[in-house]
Scaffold this motif. Structure first.
Motif, PDB file in Angstrom:
ATOM      1  N   ILE A   1      -4.255  -3.579  -8.725  1.00 59.56           N
ATOM      2  CA  ILE A   1      -5.160  -3.099  -7.679  1.00 59.56           C
ATOM      3  C   ILE A   1      -4.823  -3.912  -6.444  1.00 59.56           C
ATOM      4  CG2 ILE A   1      -7.560  -2.871  -6.917  1.00 59.56           C
ATOM      5  CD1 ILE A   1      -6.755  -2.837 -10.583  1.00 59.56           C
ATOM      6  N   ASP A   2      -4.366  -3.228  -5.392  1.00 57.60           N
ATOM      7  CA  ASP A   2      -3.899  -3.997  -4.235  1.00 57.60           C
ATOM      8  C   ASP A   2      -5.064  -4.329  -3.309  1.00 57.60           C
ATOM      9  OD1 ASP A   2      -4.339  -1.856  -2.504  1.00 57.60           O
ATOM     10  OD2 ASP A   2      -2.222  -1.451  -2.127  1.00 57.60           O
ATOM     11  N   LEU A   3      -4.756  -5.074  -2.245  1.00 52.90           N
ATOM     12  CA  LEU A   3      -5.807  -5.550  -1.344  1.00 52.90           C
ATOM     13  C   LEU A   3      -6.588  -4.405  -0.718  1.00 52.90           C
ATOM     14  CD1 LEU A   3      -4.263  -8.497   0.723  1.00 52.90           C
ATOM     15  CD2 LEU A   3      -5.915  -8.598  -1.150  1.00 52.90           C
ATOM     16  N   ASP A   4      -5.933  -3.235  -0.655  1.00 48.41           N
ATOM     17  CA  ASP A   4      -6.603  -2.081  -0.046  1.00 48.41           C
ATOM     18  C   ASP A   4      -7.316  -1.217  -1.081  1.00 48.41           C
ATOM     19  OD1 ASP A   4      -5.725  -2.313   2.880  1.00 48.41           O
ATOM     20  OD2 ASP A   4      -3.870  -2.613   1.763  1.00 48.41           O
ATOM     21  N   GLY A   5      -7.359  -1.721  -2.324  1.00 41.44           N
ATOM     22  CA  GLY A   5      -8.096  -1.010  -3.367  1.00 41.44           C
ATOM     23  C   GLY A   5      -7.289   0.091  -4.032  1.00 41.44           C
ATOM     24  N   ARG A   6      -5.987   0.155  -3.750  1.00 44.54           N
ATOM     25  CA  ARG A   6      -5.135   1.185  -4.345  1.00 44.54           C
ATOM     26  C   ARG A   6      -4.740   0.794  -5.761  1.00 44.54           C
ATOM     27  NH1 ARG A   6       0.546   2.476  -2.502  1.00 44.54           N
ATOM     28  NH2 ARG A   6       0.718   4.514  -3.456  1.00 44.54           N
ATOM     29  N   ARG A   7      -4.772   1.744  -6.677  1.00 46.07           N
ATOM     30  CA  ARG A   7      -4.332   1.456  -8.053  1.00 46.07           C
ATOM     31  C   ARG A   7      -2.866   1.842  -8.195  1.00 46.07           C
ATOM     32  NH1 ARG A   7      -8.201   0.594 -11.916  1.00 46.07           N
ATOM     33  NH2 ARG A   7      -7.112   1.624 -13.624  1.00 46.07           N
ATOM     34  N   ILE A   8      -2.058   0.894  -8.603  1.00 47.36           N
ATOM     35  CA  ILE A   8      -0.606   1.112  -8.692  1.00 47.36           C
ATOM     36  C   ILE A   8      -0.170   0.863 -10.136  1.00 47.36           C
ATOM     37  CG2 ILE A   8       1.644   0.325  -7.868  1.00 47.36           C
ATOM     38  CD1 ILE A   8       0.096  -0.721  -5.337  1.00 47.36           C
ATOM     39  N   LEU A   9       0.503   1.858 -10.711  1.00 50.62           N
ATOM     40  CA  LEU A   9       1.002   1.698 -12.083  1.00 50.62           C
ATOM     41  C   LEU A   9       2.172   0.710 -12.046  1.00 50.62           C
ATOM     42  CD1 LEU A   9       0.811   2.693 -15.040  1.00 50.62           C
ATOM     43  CD2 LEU A   9       2.455   4.474 -14.448  1.00 50.62           C
TER      44      LEU A   9
END
Ligand SMILES: Cc1ncc(COP(=O)(O)O)c(C=O)c1O
Length: 449
Positions: free
Chosen positions: A57-65
């Protein structure tokens, strides 16, 4: 790069994400704005806020596999509950002691139970350190100082191990037509080059001829039989045989670098290739996500580090070697990476490669996915990949790979910058299908562009 160069692909000023802001901030205090050469990519990587199973989960709240899995070092993805529990328990007891703890015995025993050839072990804090320790160990056993390594293969950043890591076509061959010893870092001492013999990964005859000449002066041959930089294809059996013959004939120590490829089999990668190493270097998954390295091998070889009778031939130490947190995380990681888990993850890797290769073939595209077990690497070209030279991207491919990487990230999947990756145990078929289909789509889009 300034704030003004952080643009999206429409050429308009991108919204200032929190990752972009972090990158701008990091650039001021860190050269290149990145702590690691290999993990940076343009315009900047996403900054992780936290991890959860196979997701970042990146700083911008994006979920990345996450298929990079910290450069293949995480068998179980992020915040794996048994590792969190083991660390929570260990951290409450203290993080570093100048006396041993039982956990280090347990982790060494775990390695030995998985492969009897890992009879004795010394832990350290990185794969680089493990390789350095093994090379020094081989020197201590043999009394010689030269080593041989395979062209293009990565074994960390110890001087000798770095030779010919990224040599360019115009410098590949020496006057005799053998792989040349080329410095990787500017300022590498000439003695390092003179003392490092470079071997071809896929040419058994040439390999045997070089070893016939150089063998008597070698302390060690280091190899990784499924080296990522050599295309992530298996080293041919005939090359392995040539190496083992030279070792037996000339008393050379065989070092097998399993820092990455230990994950391929329950007992690591040496048994899968019939290798009988004198020293094995380990790292990555055996530390459960904490910094780790290890040199391991038969007790007769590991005796070179034995201080019981006074100063050993080779002294090994390290303030944080075998620290209790790494030992606890490593034990939890390996306990849950049992034979069934290894087989399941390898099966998912096979499924991924088959699906991608079938998809690329159906689209009439030249690329193919190489790899083994849970590791994979995309090659966008049509030629046969058999070693560092053939795996080295051609100029057009070197431009295409970052675009495919960016398209994958845009779709929410993180690969390493050269479009390789590793699966983790929280993944299942659903994730494999997602990775494969997104990669096929990204590759088709690249070739149709
Ligand atoms: C095969 C191999 N050996 C050694 C190393 C060095 O390990 P570390 O990064 O822990 O120093 C690596 C790192 O990626 C590696 O891939």
């Amino acid at each position: 790069m300034s704030a003004h160069t952080l643009r999206n692909d429409t050429g308009l000023e991108a919204p200032m994400t929190r990752s972009a802001a972090a990158f701008l901030r990091e650039q001021r205090v860190v050269p290149g704005g990145s702590m690691r050469h290999a993990s940076w990519f343009a315009p900047h990587p996403p900054y992780a806020a936290r991890g959860e199973g196979c997701w970042i989960i990146d700083l911008d709240g994006r979920r990345i596999l996450d298929c990079a899995n910290n450069f293949f070092s995480l068998a179980h993805g992020h915040a794996f509950p048994p590792i969190v529990a083991a660390l929570t328990d260990a951290i409450a007891k203290g993080t570093a002691f100048g006396v041993p703890m039982e956990a280090e015995i347990a982790l060494a025993e775990t390695l030995r139970a998985r492969n009897p050839r890992l009879e004795q072990t010394r832990f350290c804090n990185s794969g680089t350190e493990a390789v350095m320790a093994a090379i020094k160990g081989a020197r201590g056993v043999t009394g010689r100082h030269r080593i041989a390594k395979f062209e293009g293969c990565y074994h960390g950043s110890y001087d000798h191990a770095e030779v010919s890591l990224e040599s360019r076509p115009e410098e590949w061959d020496d006057a005799a037509g053998n792989p040349a010893s080329i410095a990787y870092a500017k300022g590498t001492p000439p003695a390092v080059l003179a003392d490092t013999v470079v071997l071809p990964y896929a040419d058994a005859d040439r390999c045997a001829a070089i070893l016939k000449r150089e063998g008597p002066s070698l302390a060690a041959i280091i190899l990784d039989p499924q080296a990522s930089k050599a295309g992530m294809v298996p080293m041919p059996a005939a090359v392995i045989a040539a190496v083992q013959q030279a070792c037996a004939r000339d008393g050379i120590m065989l070092i097998v670098d399993e820092v990455v490829n230990f994950r391929l089999g329950f007992g690591g990668v040496s048994p899968l290739f019939g290798l009988e190493p004198d020293f094995v270097t380990l790292g990555k998954i055996i530390g459960g996500g904490l910094p780790v390295g290890a040199v391991s091998g038969p007790a007769a070889r590991m005796a070179v580090y034995n201080h019981a009778a006074g100063k050993p031939k080779v002294a090994l130490g390290g303030t944080f070697s075998a620290n209790p947190l790494t030992m606890a995380a490593g034990l939890a990681s390996l306990a849950h990476y049992d034979e069934a888990a290894v087989a399941r993850l390898n099966g998912l890797g096979e499924m991924l490669r088959q699906r991608v290769n079938a998809g690329l073939a159906a689209a009439g595209l030249p690329g193919r996915m190489a790899g083994a077990g849970s590791l994979f690497r995309l090659h966008p070209g049509a030629r046969k990949i058999e070693d560092y030279r053939s795996a080295r991207p051609l100029p057009a491919e070197a431009e295409a790979l970052p675009r495919i990487h960016a398209a994958m990230l845009g779709a929410g999947i993180l690969l390493t910058p050269n479009c390789s990756g590793a699966l983790s145990t929280p993944m299942g078929e659903e994730q494999v299908v997602l990775i494969a289909d997104t990669l096929i789509k990204a590759t088709i889009a690249e070739f149709q562009a």
